[in-house]
Enzyme design. Structure first.
Site, PDB file in Angstrom:
ATOM      1  N   ARG A  39       0.853  -1.181   0.000  1.00 53.17           N
ATOM      2  CA  ARG A  39       0.000   0.000   0.000  1.00 53.17           C
ATOM      3  C   ARG A  39       0.893   1.235   0.000  1.00 53.17           C
ATOM      4  O   ARG A  39       2.096   1.137   0.219  1.00 53.17           O
ATOM      5  CB  ARG A  39      -0.939   0.016   1.208  1.00 53.17           C
ATOM      6  CG  ARG A  39      -0.238  -0.016   2.552  1.00 53.17           C
ATOM      7  CD  ARG A  39      -1.214   0.188   3.690  1.00 53.17           C
ATOM      8  NE  ARG A  39      -0.580   0.073   4.993  1.00 53.17           N
ATOM      9  CZ  ARG A  39      -1.069   0.593   6.109  1.00 53.17           C
ATOM     10  NH1 ARG A  39      -2.200   1.264   6.086  1.00 53.17           N
ATOM     11  NH2 ARG A  39      -0.450   0.454   7.256  1.00 53.17           N
ATOM     12  N   TRP A  60       3.768  -5.072  14.544  1.00 53.37           N
ATOM     13  CA  TRP A  60       4.975  -4.625  13.848  1.00 53.37           C
ATOM     14  C   TRP A  60       6.175  -4.381  14.762  1.00 53.37           C
ATOM     15  O   TRP A  60       7.231  -3.950  14.297  1.00 53.37           O
ATOM     16  CB  TRP A  60       4.686  -3.366  13.036  1.00 53.37           C
ATOM     17  CG  TRP A  60       4.419  -2.117  13.852  1.00 53.37           C
ATOM     18  CD1 TRP A  60       5.339  -1.309  14.437  1.00 53.37           C
ATOM     19  CD2 TRP A  60       3.152  -1.556  14.145  1.00 53.37           C
ATOM     20  NE1 TRP A  60       4.722  -0.269  15.082  1.00 53.37           N
ATOM     21  CE2 TRP A  60       3.378  -0.390  14.918  1.00 53.37           C
ATOM     22  CE3 TRP A  60       1.831  -1.902  13.832  1.00 53.37           C
ATOM     23  CZ2 TRP A  60       2.337   0.417  15.381  1.00 53.37           C
ATOM     24  CZ3 TRP A  60       0.812  -1.095  14.304  1.00 53.37           C
ATOM     25  CH2 TRP A  60       1.063   0.041  15.051  1.00 53.37           C
ATOM     26  N   ASN A 100      -5.345   7.001   3.544  1.00 57.07           N
ATOM     27  CA  ASN A 100      -5.115   6.329   4.822  1.00 57.07           C
ATOM     28  C   ASN A 100      -3.645   6.450   5.197  1.00 57.07           C
ATOM     29  O   ASN A 100      -2.770   5.966   4.470  1.00 57.07           O
ATOM     30  CB  ASN A 100      -5.495   4.847   4.730  1.00 57.07           C
ATOM     31  CG  ASN A 100      -5.494   4.157   6.082  1.00 57.07           C
ATOM     32  OD1 ASN A 100      -6.458   4.241   6.830  1.00 57.07           O
ATOM     33  ND2 ASN A 100      -4.399   3.483   6.410  1.00 57.07           N
ATOM     34  N   GLU A 101      -3.373   7.134   6.298  1.00 65.40           N
ATOM     35  CA  GLU A 101      -2.017   7.247   6.839  1.00 65.40           C
ATOM     36  C   GLU A 101      -1.003   7.707   5.793  1.00 65.40           C
ATOM     37  O   GLU A 101       0.009   7.054   5.539  1.00 65.40           O
ATOM     38  CB  GLU A 101      -1.584   5.913   7.460  1.00 65.40           C
ATOM     39  CG  GLU A 101      -2.441   5.508   8.644  1.00 65.40           C
ATOM     40  CD  GLU A 101      -2.015   4.196   9.285  1.00 65.40           C
ATOM     41  OE1 GLU A 101      -2.376   3.962  10.438  1.00 65.40           O
ATOM     42  OE2 GLU A 101      -1.327   3.396   8.604  1.00 65.40           O
ATOM     43  N   GLU A 128      -1.801  -8.370   7.565  1.00 67.67           N
ATOM     44  CA  GLU A 128      -2.095  -7.966   8.944  1.00 67.67           C
ATOM     45  C   GLU A 128      -3.057  -8.927   9.646  1.00 67.67           C
ATOM     46  O   GLU A 128      -3.820  -8.518  10.519  1.00 67.67           O
ATOM     47  CB  GLU A 128      -2.672  -6.549   8.940  1.00 67.67           C
ATOM     48  CG  GLU A 128      -1.680  -5.513   8.414  1.00 67.67           C
ATOM     49  CD  GLU A 128      -2.285  -4.124   8.277  1.00 67.67           C
ATOM     50  OE1 GLU A 128      -1.620  -3.157   8.680  1.00 67.67           O
ATOM     51  OE2 GLU A 128      -3.410  -3.998   7.762  1.00 67.67           O
ATOM     52  N   GLU A 185      -8.420   5.015  14.428  1.00 68.06           N
ATOM     53  CA  GLU A 185      -8.020   3.627  14.642  1.00 68.06           C
ATOM     54  C   GLU A 185      -7.334   3.530  16.001  1.00 68.06           C
ATOM     55  O   GLU A 185      -6.568   4.411  16.379  1.00 68.06           O
ATOM     56  CB  GLU A 185      -7.022   3.151  13.578  1.00 68.06           C
ATOM     57  CG  GLU A 185      -7.529   3.058  12.168  1.00 68.06           C
ATOM     58  CD  GLU A 185      -6.462   2.513  11.223  1.00 68.06           C
ATOM     59  OE1 GLU A 185      -5.450   1.944  11.712  1.00 68.06           O
ATOM     60  OE2 GLU A 185      -6.615   2.678  10.007  1.00 68.06           O
TER      61      GLU A 185
END
Length: 694
Positions: A145, A342, A183-184, A382, A334
């Site tokens: 991603r 991680w 996202n992020e 994930e 989140e």
């Protein structure tokens, strides 16, 4: 095995795979739906839901389990581009229509994510120029991603198109309450499109190459440029500090325009009640968040604990920073359902700590807490993350704790509605200063975030509320302002701080303040640069320390480590509070902390990275002199206490993060809306939420 909801609601015996669901529902007390189509609830409580990953027959039992856990909000679709546009120009929105409607049937509101963090394979295969290139020239591939270039005009066109189509379809949907862009975001790119934008950015910033050469002092090492297109694009390495700082400014402008590209597409169709945000990350410094959030409706971030045990002060500080991006309440888009995946050892948070995280977020000004994720995907990078459900679709152990928290939020929502964080103390955060210290740290252990948090820690504990603001903000409403490390300090920022002091405010400057100007060049005055005259003292020299150095004075005796600024008063009214004890060394006898009266205001300089006890003594002294009082004067200092205020009421939240009970006196007339106080104490890992009429 799929568990049809009719089996759960009926009287038939449940299949074995469904019994955990039925037990959970019986335990929680059944379905507690909220009205569909309404605005965001006072406290949004939710999860990330990925209906595209599951058969539609699974949606209903999952939504029932959400409702049983008091979940009233889901975020969906932020990674669903290949499901929304499986081939270029062919769109499939039917499944998303049905998912939104299914959530609404349970009174669950929806935040829609634009799916641009993970482009589909047809896009990256057909148009490889959209892919990100790292600083070493390696182009990203498909399968992860954030593999796109933030500078690619082609990628932005595709991103705007999918955002536009989503907004045209759901911008007036009564069950969609908001939008999350991408996202992020954060990784930069060094592809040809980015290089071209970099050169344009420099031309707009400096006007002439001569101006750039002057600001960067490019005569050093024969770096002088003749044209803007000669300036290399670098984010790291042994480059000119002015170039590296401007790289961060370039990333800020590029990410801001990337986000606004989608924001504009959404706002062209969206109902004004729908908010637009993006989700930032833990102390993320990929861009200036104050600048990027100026064009968004609210701030949101993803709160994860990376350390074996939570550092509650550091986590609270990050909440305060995110709240500061817009100077108002924010969302936790989140947070972890027990564990992450991680770090070196991905241990689960201990029982009760997920609940503590949720209440801490609300205490610091969050109006939403959403868990990542509801259930694990069947496969993917994930799959070992913490989730509310186990792989078989039955509740995981953490489900019960999260459901308890959801019930508390539901009961406390009326008290919390319309309330905002209360803070008489402001801490200043400067991305330029963080970047400048990261570029030239001078000590392997000088982490600007760690230093900022160590100074923040005792002030927050004693004051019960801290706002975070940029150095150019209006500071007039704060009794005390602390600027831990304004290494980069511009003339206008210095004028703003000086005006605050001259109008009666108390200002504490921290180590390394006022060394650099807005171009990361040295001021031609001793530190604190443009604030030297206001302070009436200067930094004679700074020293990176290889061992602790003793300090002593009006605040007692202690030590400093890592860093020491040697302060010399220029006027008699610059009063030392601590001095170094370094016989035979450069620091001996020099001031470590000075305070100066300026009319009705005061300004101080903390030149040392003090030990916790001396830092707490300094905080206590300044808070008392500034007239800052805690929300609950009788509470044990070990409790984390904060206040939200509004709508004619106060809400005080006290959290015991400790393994032993701590004392707290409930004020007269206070109503306990969540948690418990027994015998004048709060039990270990428990809390008390008090509504106090004004």
């Amino acid at each position: 095995m799929i568990c049809p909801w009719r089996l759960i609601r009926g009287k038939r015996a449940l299949p074995r795979a469904c019994r955990g669901i039925g037990a959970a529902l019986a335990l929680i007390g059944g379905v507690m739906a909220v009205p569909a189509g309404a605005a965001a609830p006072p406290i949004a409580f939710g999860t990330a839901w990925y209906p595209e990953q599951w058969p539609e027959a699974r949606w209903e039992p999952d939504l029932q389990l959400m409702t049983a856990a008091h979940i009233n909000t889901v975020r969906i679709a932020e990674f669903a581009w290949s499901s929304l546009e499986p081939e270029e120009g062919r769109f499939e929105f039917g499944w998303l229509d049905r998912a939104i409607a299914a959530a609404a049937a349970h009174g669950i509101r929806v935040v829609l994510g634009t799916p641009t963090a993970a482009p589909p394979v047809w896009l990256t295969e057909r148009y490889p120029d959209v892919l990100r290139v790292d600083e070493d020239g390696q182009r990203a591939g498909h399968g992860g991603r954030r593999q796109f270039s933030f500078a690619s005009a082609r990628y932005r066109a595709f991103a705007r198109d999918i955002a536009n189509r989503l907004a045209a379809r759901y911008g007036r949907n009564a069950n969609v309450i908001g939008w999350q862009i991408d996202n992020e975001i954060g990784p930069p790119s060094f592809d040809p499109a980015a290089v071209a934008l970099w050169h344009r950015f420099l031309a707009e910033r400096y006007g002439t190459v001569a101006e750039l050469n002057g600001r960067w002092a490019t005569a050093y090492w024969s770096q002088a440029y003749q044209r803007f297109d000669q300036v290399p694009l670098h984010g790291t390495g042994q480059q000119n500090p002015g170039l590296l700082l401007d790289f961060r400014h370039f990333c800020t402008e590029t990410w801001t325009s990337y986000v606004q590209n989608q924001v504009q597409a959404i706002r062209a169709h969206a109902d004004p009640r729908q908010f637009v945000t993006t989700n930032s990350m833990h102390w993320n410094a990929g861009y200036d968040h104050f600048r990027l959030h100026a064009g968004l409706d609210l701030a949101a971030w993803d709160d994860y604990i990376e350390t074996p045990e939570p550092d509650w002060a550091a986590n609270g500080a990050n909440h305060d920073l995110v709240r500061g991006y817009k100077d108002r309440n924010f969302w936790v888009m989140e947070t972890q359902a027990g564990r992450i995946d991680w770090v070196a050892v991905n241990r689960a948070l201990r029982p009760g700590q997920v609940r503590e995280m949720g209440w801490q977020a609300v205490q610091h000004g969050a109006d939403a807490v959403l868990y990542w994720e509801f259930r694990p995907a069947p496969n993917g990078q994930e799959t070992n993350y913490g989730t509310l459900l186990a792989p078989d679709g039955t509740p995981a152990p953490i489900y019960r704790e999260i459901a308890k928290l959801g019930g508390e939020f539901a009961r406390a929502s009326a008290a919390l509605a319309g309330t905002q964080l209360v803070a008489d103390v402001a801490f200043l955060w400067s991305y330029d200063s963080r970047w400048a210290i990261d570029i030239q740290p001078m000590h392997k252990d000088f982490d600007p975030v760690a230093e900022w948090v160590d100074i923040y820690r005792p002030f927050r504990a004693a004051a019960g509320g801290v706002a975070v603001r940029p150095p150019d903000a209006d500071l007039s409403r704060y009794k005390l302002v602390v600027a831990p490390s304004l290494n980069v300090l511009t003339g206008p920022q210095a004028a703003n701080l000086a005006a605050y002091v001259r109008n009666g405010g108390t200002l504490l400057l921290g180590p390394r303040t006022g060394q650099k100007d807005g171009y990361d060049a040295l001021w031609d005055a001793r530190q604190p640069g443009p604030l030297r005259d206001l302070l009436g003292a200067h930094v004679e020299q700074f020293y990176a320390l290889d061992k602790p150095v003793p300090v002593a004075g009006a605040l007692g005796a202690g030590t400093t480590s890592i860093w020491a600024d040697a302060l010399v008063p220029d006027r008699p009214d610059a009063r030392p509070l601590l001095s170094y004890r370094d016989p035979g060394g450069w620091l001996d006898g020099r001031a470590a902390v000075v305070m100066t009266q300026v009319g009705k205001g005061r300004v101080g300089y903390l030149g040392a990275w003090l030990d916790p006890a001396r830092m707490a003594a300094l905080a206590a002294t300044l808070l008392k002199e500034a007239g800052v009082r805690p929300p609950l004067p009788g509470a044990d200092p070990a409790l984390e206490v904060g206040e939200r205020d509004g709508e004619g009421r106060r809400v005080v939240i006290a959290i015991n993060h400790d393994d032993r009970p701590h004392a707290m006196t409930v004020p007269p007339g206070a109503t306990l809306v969540a948690g418990s106080v027994t015998g004048g104490t709060i039990a270990p890992h428990d809390l008390a939420v008090l509504e106090i009429a004004r």
